[in-house]
Design a protein around this motif. Structure first.
Motif, PDB file in Angstrom:
ATOM      1  N   THR A 141     145.930  53.149  27.372  1.00 48.77           N
ATOM      2  CA  THR A 141     143.948  53.582  26.672  1.00 48.77           C
ATOM      3  C   THR A 141     143.940  53.862  26.030  1.00 48.77           C
ATOM      4  O   THR A 141     144.169  53.711  24.698  1.00 48.77           O
ATOM      5  N   TYR A 142     142.329  52.764  25.811  1.00 45.00           N
ATOM      6  CA  TYR A 142     142.341  52.489  24.318  1.00 45.00           C
ATOM      7  C   TYR A 142     140.517  52.061  23.837  1.00 45.00           C
ATOM      8  O   TYR A 142     140.266  51.849  25.307  1.00 45.00           O
ATOM      9  N   ASP A 143     140.447  52.523  23.420  1.00 45.29           N
ATOM     10  CA  ASP A 143     138.688  52.983  23.586  1.00 45.29           C
ATOM     11  C   ASP A 143     138.207  51.922  21.963  1.00 45.29           C
ATOM     12  O   ASP A 143     138.071  51.964  21.091  1.00 45.29           O
ATOM     13  N   TYR A 144     137.949  50.420  22.909  1.00 42.91           N
ATOM     14  CA  TYR A 144     137.399  49.473  21.627  1.00 42.91           C
ATOM     15  C   TYR A 144     135.996  49.753  21.446  1.00 42.91           C
ATOM     16  O   TYR A 144     135.766  49.375  19.722  1.00 42.91           O
ATOM     17  N   ILE A 146     135.183  53.058  20.280  1.00 43.62           N
ATOM     18  CA  ILE A 146     135.005  54.567  19.337  1.00 43.62           C
ATOM     19  C   ILE A 146     133.886  54.279  17.826  1.00 43.62           C
ATOM     20  O   ILE A 146     133.484  55.826  18.095  1.00 43.62           O
ATOM     21  N   LEU A 206     138.949  48.446  13.156  1.00 40.88           N
ATOM     22  CA  LEU A 206     138.723  49.863  13.787  1.00 40.88           C
ATOM     23  C   LEU A 206     139.459  51.141  12.578  1.00 40.88           C
ATOM     24  O   LEU A 206     138.909  51.621  12.009  1.00 40.88           O
ATOM     25  N   GLU A 216     139.790  58.373  13.124  1.00 43.16           N
ATOM     26  CA  GLU A 216     140.051  58.529  14.437  1.00 43.16           C
ATOM     27  C   GLU A 216     139.975  57.048  15.198  1.00 43.16           C
ATOM     28  O   GLU A 216     140.455  56.202  16.014  1.00 43.16           O
ATOM     29  N   GLY A 217     139.053  56.520  14.588  1.00 42.05           N
ATOM     30  CA  GLY A 217     139.368  54.479  14.216  1.00 42.05           C
ATOM     31  C   GLY A 217     140.710  53.912  14.223  1.00 42.05           C
ATOM     32  O   GLY A 217     141.028  53.416  15.303  1.00 42.05           O
ATOM     33  N   ASP A 219     143.768  55.941  14.384  1.00 39.86           N
ATOM     34  CA  ASP A 219     143.971  56.659  15.952  1.00 39.86           C
ATOM     35  C   ASP A 219     143.882  55.342  16.931  1.00 39.86           C
ATOM     36  O   ASP A 219     145.147  55.348  17.635  1.00 39.86           O
ATOM     37  N   GLU A 220     142.285  54.859  16.976  1.00 44.76           N
ATOM     38  CA  GLU A 220     142.629  54.161  18.277  1.00 44.76           C
ATOM     39  C   GLU A 220     143.644  52.912  18.157  1.00 44.76           C
ATOM     40  O   GLU A 220     144.436  52.410  19.063  1.00 44.76           O
ATOM     41  N   LYS A 223     146.702  52.701  18.869  1.00 42.46           N
ATOM     42  CA  LYS A 223     147.597  52.613  20.464  1.00 42.46           C
ATOM     43  C   LYS A 223     147.218  51.429  20.853  1.00 42.46           C
ATOM     44  O   LYS A 223     148.812  50.859  21.494  1.00 42.46           O
ATOM     45  N   TYR A 224     146.866  50.156  19.518  1.00 38.70           N
ATOM     46  CA  TYR A 224     147.055  48.797  20.157  1.00 38.70           C
ATOM     47  C   TYR A 224     148.067  47.629  19.986  1.00 38.70           C
ATOM     48  O   TYR A 224     148.647  47.870  19.896  1.00 38.70           O
TER      49      TYR A 224
END
Length: 280
Positions: A141-144, A146, A206, A216-217, A219-220, A223-224
């Motif tokens: 799961t990855y939030d583009y 954020i 990010l 926050e960015g 850290d997202e 994930k990628y």
């Protein structure tokens, strides 16, 4: 004299570095002599349904599109792969190869399984008598988006400028330009500058996003990176020998990350995509 000698060495190193071509730059075909496993790491857009933030319009049921995809498969087949890896989750290998087997029995009927997997990878496998395909994807799961969920207090100016015109630094490689053939789109996608751009667009941008004391960015973005490292780890699980020739077909951002990992590898050697694909 010691200082003059040091300066001379630096100048020599500088000259040698300038003489080296950039990795994966379009060049004339060269014969590669190496004990490493040869890898053709090929970037594509998703030729079907995708959860990507931006998608190229491509009707996978359109006969001309199917024929164009088959031509790309014929071009790639000159690499003569013995192993084919695709962007399908590794735990779906049984379904993947059931679909591949059905295609081998009736290759005149185009397969739209996972878009580019059925349209391109299946045909490459058929032409080269590859017995099975390997899924090496790993979903995370990855939030583009954020940035939408918080007040950005790191660098909203740089982030906003990029988002307003992502192709500003590479306008000549804009894959959303009207009138491009499939070959032209894929040629642009596989250019080294475009692959670098994809890492920025999908992850590094990010790092400009976050709350006053948060990451926050970043850290997202991590994930990628993690997802692509796990894809690479799945590749490393395969029972390969130095006689194998590996073709990897995946979305461009995964290609971009894999190029970096493969380029530093003691095991693999990335061949120049433009030995097979027309340079943009």
């Amino acid at each position: 004299m010691k200082y003059l000698f040091s300066i001379a060495i630096l100048l020599l190193l500088g000259c040698n570095q300038k003489a080296r071509p950039e990795a994966q730059e379009p060049t004339q075909k060269q014969t590669i002599e190496s004990d490493k496993i040869q890898v053709l790491n090929f970037a594509t857009f998703h030729m079907g349904t995708s959860s990507d933030a931006q998608n190229i319009q491509f009707d996978e049921e359109n006969k001309k599109n199917q024929e164009d995809a088959k031509k790309i498969a014929q071009i790639i087949s000159a690499f003569k792969p013995t192993v084919i890896c695709v962007e399908v989750p590794a735990n779906e290998d049984v379904e993947l190869n059931a679909e591949y087997g059905a295609y081998l029995k009736n290759p005149n009927k185009a397969s739209t399984y996972y878009g580019e997997v059925g349209l391109v990878a299946f045909e490459v496998g058929r032409i080269n008598n590859v017995a099975k395909l390997y899924g090496i994807d790993h979903k995370l799961t990855y939030d583009y988006t954020i940035n939408d969920a918080l007040k950005n207090q790191i660098d909203s100016v740089t982030f906003g400028k990029f988002q307003s015109n992502p192709f500003a630094s590479i306008p000549e490689l804009n894959i959303f330009e009207d009138g491009l053939s499939l070959n032209e789109k894929l040629s642009r996608m596989n250019h080294p500058k475009f692959l670098d751009f994809l890492i920025t667009a999908n992850a590094d941008i990010l790092t400009y996003v976050g709350s006053e004391n948060g990451f926050e960015g970043a850290d997202e973005a991590a994930k990628y990176y993690q997802r692509n490292l796990r894809i690479y780890s799945n590749l490393n699980r395969l029972p390969l020998t130095k006689e194998d020739r590996v073709f990897i077909l995946s979305g461009g951002s995964h290609t971009a990350f894999l190029n970096q990992f493969l380029g530093r590898s003691l095991k693999y050697e990335v061949v120049n995509t433009f030995d097979y694909l027309k340079a943009p």
